[in-house]
Design a protein around this motif. Structure first.
Motif, mmCIF file in Angstrom:
data_model
loop_
_atom_site.group_PDB
_atom_site.id
_atom_site.type_symbol
_atom_site.label_atom_id
_atom_site.label_comp_id
_atom_site.label_asym_id
_atom_site.label_seq_id
_atom_site.Cartn_x
_atom_site.Cartn_y
_atom_site.Cartn_z
ATOM 1 N N ILE A 300 1.031 -1.201 0.128
ATOM 2 C CA ILE A 300 -0.166 0.015 -0.115
ATOM 3 C C ILE A 300 0.817 1.182 -0.054
ATOM 4 O O ILE A 300 1.846 1.292 0.764
ATOM 5 C CB ILE A 300 -1.030 -0.005 1.214
ATOM 6 N N GLY A 301 0.650 2.171 -0.857
ATOM 7 C CA GLY A 301 1.212 3.415 -0.994
ATOM 8 C C GLY A 301 0.484 4.691 -0.137
ATOM 9 O O GLY A 301 0.211 4.187 1.281
ATOM 10 N N ASP A 302 0.176 5.689 -0.651
ATOM 11 C CA ASP A 302 -0.467 6.653 -0.036
ATOM 12 C C ASP A 302 -2.133 6.363 -0.240
ATOM 13 O O ASP A 302 -2.442 5.990 -1.233
ATOM 14 C CB ASP A 302 -0.117 8.228 -0.578
ATOM 15 N N ALA A 303 -2.565 6.312 1.021
ATOM 16 C CA ALA A 303 -3.943 6.210 0.988
ATOM 17 C C ALA A 303 -4.731 7.856 1.283
ATOM 18 O O ALA A 303 -4.557 8.296 2.679
ATOM 19 C CB ALA A 303 -4.704 5.332 2.035
ATOM 20 N N CYS A 304 -5.269 8.576 0.404
ATOM 21 C CA CYS A 304 -5.748 9.816 0.510
ATOM 22 C C CYS A 304 -7.205 9.870 0.510
ATOM 23 O O CYS A 304 -7.642 9.150 -0.466
ATOM 24 C CB CYS A 304 -5.259 10.685 -0.288
ATOM 25 N N LEU A 305 -7.725 10.964 1.054
ATOM 26 C CA LEU A 305 -8.998 11.385 0.963
ATOM 27 C C LEU A 305 -9.186 12.655 0.379
ATOM 28 O O LEU A 305 -8.757 13.448 0.930
ATOM 29 C CB LEU A 305 -9.688 11.329 2.294
ATOM 30 N N THR A 306 -9.715 12.641 -0.697
ATOM 31 C CA THR A 306 -9.937 13.987 -1.584
ATOM 32 C C THR A 306 -11.458 14.788 -1.453
ATOM 33 O O THR A 306 -12.286 13.859 -1.625
ATOM 34 C CB THR A 306 -9.577 13.961 -2.986
ATOM 35 N N ILE A 307 -11.532 15.753 -0.988
ATOM 36 C CA ILE A 307 -12.955 16.319 -0.620
ATOM 37 C C ILE A 307 -12.898 17.737 -1.177
ATOM 38 O O ILE A 307 -11.961 18.517 -1.156
ATOM 39 C CB ILE A 307 -13.265 16.680 0.825
ATOM 40 N N GLU A 322 -8.719 7.525 -2.639
ATOM 41 C CA GLU A 322 -7.581 7.090 -3.597
ATOM 42 C C GLU A 322 -6.514 6.338 -2.838
ATOM 43 O O GLU A 322 -6.124 6.839 -1.996
ATOM 44 C CB GLU A 322 -7.070 8.257 -4.181
ATOM 45 N N ILE A 323 -6.378 5.230 -3.053
ATOM 46 C CA ILE A 323 -5.530 4.099 -2.462
ATOM 47 C C ILE A 323 -4.352 3.711 -3.474
ATOM 48 O O ILE A 323 -4.828 3.114 -4.362
ATOM 49 C CB ILE A 323 -6.132 3.038 -2.122
ATOM 50 N N GLY A 324 -3.304 4.299 -3.389
ATOM 51 C CA GLY A 324 -2.253 3.658 -4.235
ATOM 52 C C GLY A 324 -1.402 2.426 -3.899
ATOM 53 O O GLY A 324 -1.339 2.265 -2.425
ATOM 54 N N PHE A 325 -1.348 1.538 -4.808
ATOM 55 C CA PHE A 325 -0.471 0.344 -4.568
ATOM 56 C C PHE A 325 0.463 -0.258 -5.576
ATOM 57 O O PHE A 325 0.437 0.258 -6.611
ATOM 58 C CB PHE A 325 -1.765 -0.669 -4.195
ATOM 59 N N THR A 326 0.973 -1.184 -5.155
ATOM 60 C CA THR A 326 1.935 -1.769 -6.055
ATOM 61 C C THR A 326 1.478 -3.338 -5.920
ATOM 62 O O THR A 326 1.839 -3.967 -4.718
ATOM 63 C CB THR A 326 3.285 -1.641 -5.702
ATOM 64 N N ALA A 327 1.202 -3.915 -7.032
ATOM 65 C CA ALA A 327 0.892 -5.406 -6.808
ATOM 66 C C ALA A 327 2.154 -6.448 -7.287
ATOM 67 O O ALA A 327 2.817 -6.002 -8.336
ATOM 68 C CB ALA A 327 -0.211 -5.854 -7.683
ATOM 69 N N MET A 328 2.831 -7.047 -6.408
ATOM 70 C CA MET A 328 3.957 -7.895 -6.821
ATOM 71 C C MET A 328 3.726 -9.295 -7.206
ATOM 72 O O MET A 328 3.299 -10.042 -6.416
ATOM 73 C CB MET A 328 4.943 -7.634 -5.605
ATOM 74 N N MET A 329 4.074 -9.497 -8.575
ATOM 75 C CA MET A 329 3.992 -10.891 -9.170
ATOM 76 C C MET A 329 5.100 -11.564 -9.133
ATOM 77 O O MET A 329 6.143 -11.302 -8.820
ATOM 78 C CB MET A 329 3.492 -10.555 -10.705
ATOM 79 N N LYS A 341 2.238 -0.893 -10.564
ATOM 80 C CA LYS A 341 1.575 0.064 -9.656
ATOM 81 C C LYS A 341 0.171 0.188 -10.178
ATOM 82 O O LYS A 341 -0.272 0.044 -11.415
ATOM 83 C CB LYS A 341 2.349 1.346 -9.670
ATOM 84 N N GLY A 342 -0.582 0.697 -9.242
ATOM 85 C CA GLY A 342 -1.966 1.030 -9.615
ATOM 86 C C GLY A 342 -2.592 1.913 -8.482
ATOM 87 O O GLY A 342 -2.285 2.264 -7.502
ATOM 88 N N LYS A 343 -4.004 2.144 -8.758
ATOM 89 C CA LYS A 343 -4.783 2.929 -7.947
ATOM 90 C C LYS A 343 -6.142 2.404 -7.902
ATOM 91 O O LYS A 343 -6.947 2.228 -8.691
ATOM 92 C CB LYS A 343 -4.686 4.408 -8.291
ATOM 93 N N LEU A 344 -6.554 2.480 -6.603
ATOM 94 C CA LEU A 344 -8.250 2.050 -6.325
ATOM 95 C C LEU A 344 -8.807 3.428 -5.661
ATOM 96 O O LEU A 344 -8.292 4.043 -4.871
ATOM 97 C CB LEU A 344 -8.127 1.115 -5.295
ATOM 98 N N SER A 414 -13.517 1.945 -8.618
ATOM 99 C CA SER A 414 -12.994 1.854 -9.821
ATOM 100 C C SER A 414 -11.408 1.629 -9.482
ATOM 101 O O SER A 414 -10.850 2.064 -8.587
ATOM 102 C CB SER A 414 -12.984 3.080 -10.981
ATOM 103 N N MET A 415 -10.895 0.761 -10.561
ATOM 104 C CA MET A 415 -9.351 0.400 -10.322
ATOM 105 C C MET A 415 -8.471 0.762 -11.595
ATOM 106 O O MET A 415 -8.988 0.018 -12.738
ATOM 107 C CB MET A 415 -9.102 -1.099 -9.748
ATOM 108 N N THR A 416 -7.464 1.335 -11.691
ATOM 109 C CA THR A 416 -6.522 1.435 -12.775
ATOM 110 C C THR A 416 -5.300 0.841 -12.417
ATOM 111 O O THR A 416 -4.606 0.851 -11.283
ATOM 112 C CB THR A 416 -6.396 2.867 -13.009
ATOM 113 N N LEU A 417 -4.607 0.438 -13.585
ATOM 114 C CA LEU A 417 -3.426 -0.374 -13.366
ATOM 115 C C LEU A 417 -2.247 0.582 -14.462
ATOM 116 O O LEU A 417 -2.843 0.957 -15.712
ATOM 117 C CB LEU A 417 -3.358 -1.751 -13.696
#
Length: 481
Positions: A300-307, A322-329, A341-344, A414-417
């Motif tokens: 998990i990277g930065d977990a932010c709340l944008t208002i 917004e939750i930034g993350f890195t999925a390690m395969m 890297k991705g973002k939820l 939504s989730m983007t990679l």
């Protein structure tokens, strides 16, 4: 400026100023944090106190310097004190010079010129303490951050990547400003306040806890107490917080902040809430990987709340998690953390209304099956002690506290990679499930956020439906350093 640019500036300045035991006693000498930090803190206090005394002398005689810089501050060879020089561009508070009547135009001009001088003192203090700002490039970015209208109370969040670039804890300037519950950051933010009416005066600055030291005890104001609680909570979150004692201490500070919330009305929240908030800690769940053996490793990277507030005419808000993350395969993840890297992202709309948070005492809990939580019991016991009775402005503990109720609906996820996921939909499902395990449920299901219990220009505390607290700090990660 000449002295501070020397490689051996600290012992040279100490010798030039001819510091004796009386000077040490006058400004105080802390020993916490190592001798290098104590020496520089002592010298900084001497320099700033002399500087403020000189600037205050000018202001008391109706003069503003208008060009306060390190180049215009000198060491007198006569009495070894700091002197404010180069008064070629000094200006009179009163335009006509003879009429000293307290007219509105004269008072406004006086306030504007004093505020300008105090802002210059703030820039000088920043350079004295934080050696990185002597670099013109970094100092330009520092000034740009303030020119954009960012609140100076968020300076620590903005400068932390620069100050910890070489060492996470070895930066002397960071340690100096973090001492005494972050008193240095508080004084710096007051000197650099965006609104000139909010900037501290010379007299109040000389009485500030950062400059008084341990030998000159001052009674802290409620603003200083709130600042200290928030600063200490932030520093605890920067350490390892898996021990029970640290978790209890942090929960205790959050409870104290909630009781001292300066902005309890929804109209105050509508002004302070908009912005980006970075999640620091949750009292209900650890954030990040644990000793589990998950099917897929996700960092998990930065977990932010944008208002955001679309319109100032109503109380509606748009909330984005917004939750930034890195999925390690693969199996090489202990040595290779690059991964995908991705973002939820979770979007929702919300509205605010006034509410209350109830505190049930022992009499009210009789016959009730669910007792108080450990944190609520500990906060009542600690606030009843003599130490905290001097701080908390309550003759008795309140039965309820005003809060801001958040009514959220219309959840969209939504989730983007950054790269195409070749492993299929099942891996994407595992990524989402692992993120939900590692972060507080309130960040994924925003409807679990019940109310806000504390907000100011840099800190935010939200409460979930299960009673857990989420503490945020205003984020400046989008600023280019």
């Amino acid at each position: 400026r000449h002295w501070l640019r020397q490689p051996d500036w600290l012992p040279t300045l100490e010798a030039t100023l001819a510091l004796d035991e009386e000077s040490v006693r006058r400004v105080g000498d802390d020993s916490v944090g190592g001798p290098a930090v104590s020496r520089q803190l002592r010298l900084t206090r001497i320099l700033l106190r002399d500087l403020l005394i000189g600037v205050n002398y000018l202001h008391c005689h109706g003069i503003a310097h208008t060009e306060l810089r390190l180049e215009n501050v000198h060491i007198s060879p006569v009495d070894r004190h700091i002197k404010v020089g180069i008064l070629g561009n000094a200006a009179d508070f009163y335009e006509d010079g003879s009429n000293r009547s307290a007219s509105d135009s004269n008072m406004d001009r006086r306030q504007m010129m004093i505020a300008f001088d105090m802002r210059c003192v703030g820039f000088m203090m920043a350079k004295m303490v934080l050696r990185e700002l002597m670099d013109p490039v970094i100092f330009t970015k520092f000034k740009t951050f303030l020119m954009k209208g960012n609140d100076p109370s968020c300076l620590r969040e903005f400068l932390l990547p620069i100050l910890t670039r070489n060492s996470a804890t070895g930066n002397i300037g960071l340690q100096i400003l973090d001492r005494n519950w972050g008193a240095g950051w508080n004084l710096l933010s007051l000197l650099l306040a965006a609104k000139r009416s909010k900037r501290i005066s010379c007299i109040d600055a000389l009485r500030h806890p950062f400059l008084c030291g341990p030998r000159w005890r001052v009674v802290p104001s409620m603003d200083i107490i709130r600042w200290g609680l928030g600063s200490t909570a932030v520093r605890i979150t920067e350490e390892y917080i898996y021990r029970t004692a640290q978790r209890d201490r942090l929960a205790h500070f959050i409870e104290l902040m909630e009781m001292l919330n300066p902005h309890s009305r929804p109209k105050n929240w509508l002004e302070l809430l908009p912005g980006k908030w970075r999640l620091l800690y949750s009292t209900g769940r650890h954030i990040g990987l644990t000793l589990r053996q998950p099917p897929l490793r996700v960092l998990i990277g930065d977990a932010c709340l944008t208002i955001a507030r679309p319109s100032k005419s109503n109380t509606s808000l748009s909330v984005t998690s917004e939750i930034g993350f890195t999925a390690m395969m693969g199996h090489d993840w202990p040595h290779n953390k690059r991964g995908i890297k991705g973002k939820l992202q979770v979007n929702s709309s919300s509205s605010l209304k006034a509410g209350e948070r109830l505190y049930l005492n022992d009499m009210a809990m009789e016959g009730f099956s669910l007792g108080q939580s450990n944190s609520e019991k500990s906060i009542i016991e600690k606030l009843s002690s003599r130490k905290w009775r001097k701080v908390i402005p309550f003759t008795e503990l309140p039965s309820s506290l005003p809060v801001a109720k958040l009514l959220l609906d219309n959840i969209e996820v939504s989730m983007t990679l950054d790269e195409t996921l070749k492993q299929g939909v099942d891996v994407a499902i595992n990524i989402v499930q692992e993120i939900r395990i590692q972060i507080p449920p309130e960040m994924f299901e925003l409807t679990n956020i019940v109310c806000g219990t504390y907000v100011d220009s840099r800190m935010l505390v939200l409460r979930g439906v299960n009673g857990s607290a989420l503490i945020f700090t205003r984020s400046c990660v989008n600023e280019e350093l």
